[in-house]
Design an enzyme around this catalytic site. Structure first.
Site, PDB file in Angstrom:
ATOM      1  N   ASP A   1      -7.471  12.626 -24.963  1.00 57.18           N
ATOM      2  CA  ASP A   1      -7.649  11.136 -24.788  1.00 57.18           C
ATOM      3  C   ASP A   1      -7.123  10.398 -25.870  1.00 57.18           C
ATOM      4  O   ASP A   1      -7.675  10.511 -26.545  1.00 57.18           O
ATOM      5  CB  ASP A   1      -9.147  11.251 -24.276  1.00 57.18           C
ATOM      6  CG  ASP A   1      -9.379   9.490 -23.922  1.00 57.18           C
ATOM      7  OD1 ASP A   1      -8.268   9.056 -24.063  1.00 57.18           O
ATOM      8  OD2 ASP A   1     -10.054   9.873 -23.272  1.00 57.18           O
TER       9      ASP A   1
ATOM     10  N   TYR B   1       1.014  -1.286  -0.235  1.00 58.27           N
ATOM     11  CA  TYR B   1       0.370  -0.362   0.226  1.00 58.27           C
ATOM     12  C   TYR B   1       1.178   1.498   0.072  1.00 58.27           C
ATOM     13  O   TYR B   1       2.122   1.398   0.921  1.00 58.27           O
ATOM     14  CB  TYR B   1      -0.726   0.205   0.916  1.00 58.27           C
ATOM     15  CG  TYR B   1      -2.189  -0.016   1.164  1.00 58.27           C
ATOM     16  CD1 TYR B   1      -3.144   0.445  -0.328  1.00 58.27           C
ATOM     17  CD2 TYR B   1      -3.001  -1.460   1.876  1.00 58.27           C
ATOM     18  CE1 TYR B   1      -4.321   0.345  -0.631  1.00 58.27           C
ATOM     19  CE2 TYR B   1      -4.346  -1.079   1.169  1.00 58.27           C
ATOM     20  CZ  TYR B   1      -4.547  -1.161   0.393  1.00 58.27           C
ATOM     21  OH  TYR B   1      -6.209  -1.005   0.319  1.00 58.27           O
TER      22      TYR B   1
ATOM     23  N   LYS C   1      -3.288  -0.188 -24.348  1.00 58.96           N
ATOM     24  CA  LYS C   1      -3.765  -0.624 -26.248  1.00 58.96           C
ATOM     25  C   LYS C   1      -2.298  -0.360 -26.898  1.00 58.96           C
ATOM     26  O   LYS C   1      -1.889  -1.040 -26.500  1.00 58.96           O
ATOM     27  CB  LYS C   1      -4.036   0.434 -26.466  1.00 58.96           C
ATOM     28  CG  LYS C   1      -5.716   0.577 -25.172  1.00 58.96           C
ATOM     29  CD  LYS C   1      -6.813   2.198 -25.448  1.00 58.96           C
ATOM     30  CE  LYS C   1      -8.162   1.212 -24.732  1.00 58.96           C
ATOM     31  NZ  LYS C   1      -7.892   2.402 -23.900  1.00 58.96           N
TER      32      LYS C   1
ATOM     33  N   ARG D   1      -2.585  -2.888 -18.166  1.00 58.41           N
ATOM     34  CA  ARG D   1      -4.197  -2.260 -17.728  1.00 58.41           C
ATOM     35  C   ARG D   1      -4.299  -1.031 -16.399  1.00 58.41           C
ATOM     36  O   ARG D   1      -4.205  -1.627 -15.742  1.00 58.41           O
ATOM     37  CB  ARG D   1      -4.937  -3.448 -17.636  1.00 58.41           C
ATOM     38  CG  ARG D   1      -5.411  -3.962 -18.598  1.00 58.41           C
ATOM     39  CD  ARG D   1      -6.342  -4.725 -18.453  1.00 58.41           C
ATOM     40  NE  ARG D   1      -7.812  -3.967 -18.818  1.00 58.41           N
ATOM     41  CZ  ARG D   1      -8.135  -3.999 -19.949  1.00 58.41           C
ATOM     42  NH1 ARG D   1      -7.344  -5.186 -20.781  1.00 58.41           N
ATOM     43  NH2 ARG D   1      -9.458  -3.534 -20.265  1.00 58.41           N
TER      44      ARG D   1
ATOM     45  N   THR E   1      -4.595   5.446 -20.986  1.00 64.04           N
ATOM     46  CA  THR E   1      -4.429   4.033 -20.649  1.00 64.04           C
ATOM     47  C   THR E   1      -3.281   3.330 -20.625  1.00 64.04           C
ATOM     48  O   THR E   1      -2.707   4.084 -22.043  1.00 64.04           O
ATOM     49  CB  THR E   1      -5.410   3.699 -21.334  1.00 64.04           C
ATOM     50  OG1 THR E   1      -5.705   3.237 -22.199  1.00 64.04           O
ATOM     51  CG2 THR E   1      -6.981   3.606 -20.178  1.00 64.04           C
TER      52      THR E   1
ATOM     53  N   GLU F   1      -0.198   4.448  -0.480  1.00 62.65           N
ATOM     54  CA  GLU F   1      -1.335   6.201  -0.627  1.00 62.65           C
ATOM     55  C   GLU F   1      -0.349   7.337  -0.352  1.00 62.65           C
ATOM     56  O   GLU F   1       0.597   7.334   0.761  1.00 62.65           O
ATOM     57  CB  GLU F   1      -2.486   5.943   0.035  1.00 62.65           C
ATOM     58  CG  GLU F   1      -3.318   5.325  -0.085  1.00 62.65           C
ATOM     59  CD  GLU F   1      -4.509   5.133   0.442  1.00 62.65           C
ATOM     60  OE1 GLU F   1      -4.053   4.708   2.181  1.00 62.65           O
ATOM     61  OE2 GLU F   1      -5.570   5.112   0.807  1.00 62.65           O
TER      62      GLU F   1
HETATM   63  N1  DSN Z   1     -12.852  -0.421 -23.854  1.00 63.78           N
HETATM   64  C1  DSN Z   1     -12.185   0.851 -24.725  1.00 63.78           C
HETATM   65  C2  DSN Z   1     -11.995   0.879 -26.147  1.00 63.78           C
HETATM   66  O1  DSN Z   1     -12.040  -0.930 -26.216  1.00 63.78           O
HETATM   67  O2  DSN Z   1     -11.719   1.343 -26.788  1.00 63.78           O
HETATM   68  C3  DSN Z   1     -12.373   2.035 -24.807  1.00 63.78           C
HETATM   69  O3  DSN Z   1     -12.152   2.270 -23.052  1.00 63.78           O
END
Ligand code: DSN
Length: 423
Positions: A204, A58, A233, A239, A230, A60
């Site tokens: 974003d 932890y 991707k 993740r 994120t 924080e």
């Molecule tokens: N779930 C993501 C996507 O597949 O683009 C977006 O949050």
């Protein structure tokens, strides 16, 4: 067996049922081609960091200002991830603690807005994201949201609508980016609108972060005050998510993430993000990013040649959005048939869709995961042929044809292994 030994068993020894499921998922991923544009295959190094004892901790707070002791290692690890993010994206400040994209975006609202304030983003069915103010999301319920879309004729973002809406509604926050945008985002144009109305611009870049890091998509740095992404991707990490900004907004962003929205960061994820950022700063990652785009262009062109309607007519990035209306096959029917054919993608709404979101007209696909496996232009032509044959088979409900395609896909996948075999 002593308690100590029991707890130090391998997954296979300790829990064969879960071990088997992990193995089966590895096999499923190995023996299919993932075309979901938001997924990827991470390196073994990322997996090892993710599965490390850092999950026990932890922490924080932020480095050297934590609410728990025992931070000797985490206080080196988190700054390492932060420095790598700053170097890779050329930003002054990075926060690597958001649990994923939605909490990251929610933290941006918390940093800059009060409930009821106006936010502007791309509508979900036009290619935006739930958290950009879509009605069913907290961001559409707790804030006053206005939404822009794409032009019907071109399938591209309607910057005239963006400008007019911003002038009329005076949003405090404008989101650009989304989840089903096959074309490059014009950050300077968004910045001009945001500056004119005094809004904070949030880029974003979740889908395209790896392309920006690899230098094959323009960067929003210098245009958007905040970058939200994120990490799993095109960036090919675990993740997780990051928020990046200039020093001016650093304190507001950090306060919004913790203590505003979250508790302890997931330190094992932070370690894996650091590994992924290290990988993304190497020259081979730029080559990977360039190949993602080259593959997507070839796949898009091959689909067009086979009579598919692509939203915007093609792609500039990793993502292709196909409108199947002219093929007379619903997106869901096609996606499920292609899944049985070992081509994994998702059904998706297309702009101005006349069908319902749970049964839409389109499919969405992309090349990041296949490119990670080393697939190139030649394999993209094969994939386009299989998609064409699979969609036609779905229309005819021809399961033996689907099986034949699945067999051919399986054969190809054997030459392109994925990293991270369990055991
Ligand atoms: N779930 C993501 C996507 O597949 O683009 C977006 O949050």
């Amino acid at each position: 067996m002593s308690a100590q030994k029991t707890l130090d068993q391998t997954l296979e020894q300790a829990d064969p049922a879960v071990a088997r499921l992990v193995e089966r998922e590895f096999e499923r991923q190995s023996q299919a081609i993932c075309l979901i544009p938001s997924e990827n295959h991470v390196s073994r190094a990322v997996l090892m960091a993710l599965g490390s004892v850092l999950t026990n901790k932890y922490s924080e707070g932020y480095a050297h200002r934590r609410y728990y002791e025992g931070q000797q290692v985490v206080d080196e690890l988190e700054p390492l991830a932060i420095e790598r993010a700053k170097g890779l994206f050329g930003v002054e400040h990075a926060n690597v603690q958001p649990y994923s994209g939605s909490p990251a975006n929610l933290a941006v609202y918390l940093a800059f807005l009060d409930p009821g304030d106006t936010v502007m983003g791309m509508a979900l069915p036009m290619g935006g994201h739930l958290t950009h103010g879509w009605g069913v999301s907290a961001t559409g319920k707790w804030f006053r949201s206005v939404q822009y879309g794409v032009r019907r004729e071109t399938g591209r973002t309607d910057m005239d609508e963006v400008r007019e809406l911003a002038r009329k509604e005076r949003p405090k926050l404008i989101f650009c980016g989304g989840t089903a945008i096959p074309r490059a985002i014009d950050f300077p144009a968004f910045a001009e609108v945001a500056n004119e109305v005094g809004a904070i611009l949030v880029a974003d870049i979740a889908h395209i972060a790896g392309l920006i890091a690899g230098g094959v998509h323009p960067s929003p740095v210098g245009y958007a005050q905040v970058l939200s992404t994120t990490t799993h991707k095109t960036l090919r990490g675990p993740r997780g998510a990051m928020l990046m900004c200039s020093e001016e907004h650093a304190a507001s962003i950090d306060k919004a993430v913790f203590p505003g929205l979250q508790g302890g960061p997931h330190d094992n994820t932070t370690a894996a993000i650091a590994v992924a950022l290290g990988e993304a700063s190497r020259p081979e990652f730029s080559a990977y990013a360039a190949q993602i785009v080259a593959n997507a262009k070839v796949l898009a062109e091959a689909l067009v040649e086979r009579g598919f309607d692509l939203v915007s007519g093609g792609t500039d990035n990793h993502l292709i959005l196909v409108d199947l209306t002219s093929k007379d096959v619903p997106g869901k029917v096609a996606a499920k048939a292609l899944d049985r054919a070992r081509l994994t993608l998702n059904y998706n709404t297309v702009p101005f869709d006349t069908r319902k979101p749970f049964d839409p007209s389109g499919i969405r696909l992309g090349t990041p995961a296949a490119t990670t496996r080393g697939m190139k232009e030649r394999e993209m032509l094969e994939i386009a042929r299989w998609i064409d044959e699979g969609v036609e088979a779905a229309k005819r409900e021809d399961e033996s044809e689907i099986e034949r395609i699945a067999g051919e896909v399986l054969e190809l996948t054997r030459a392109f292994p994925i990293p991270g075999a369990p055991g």
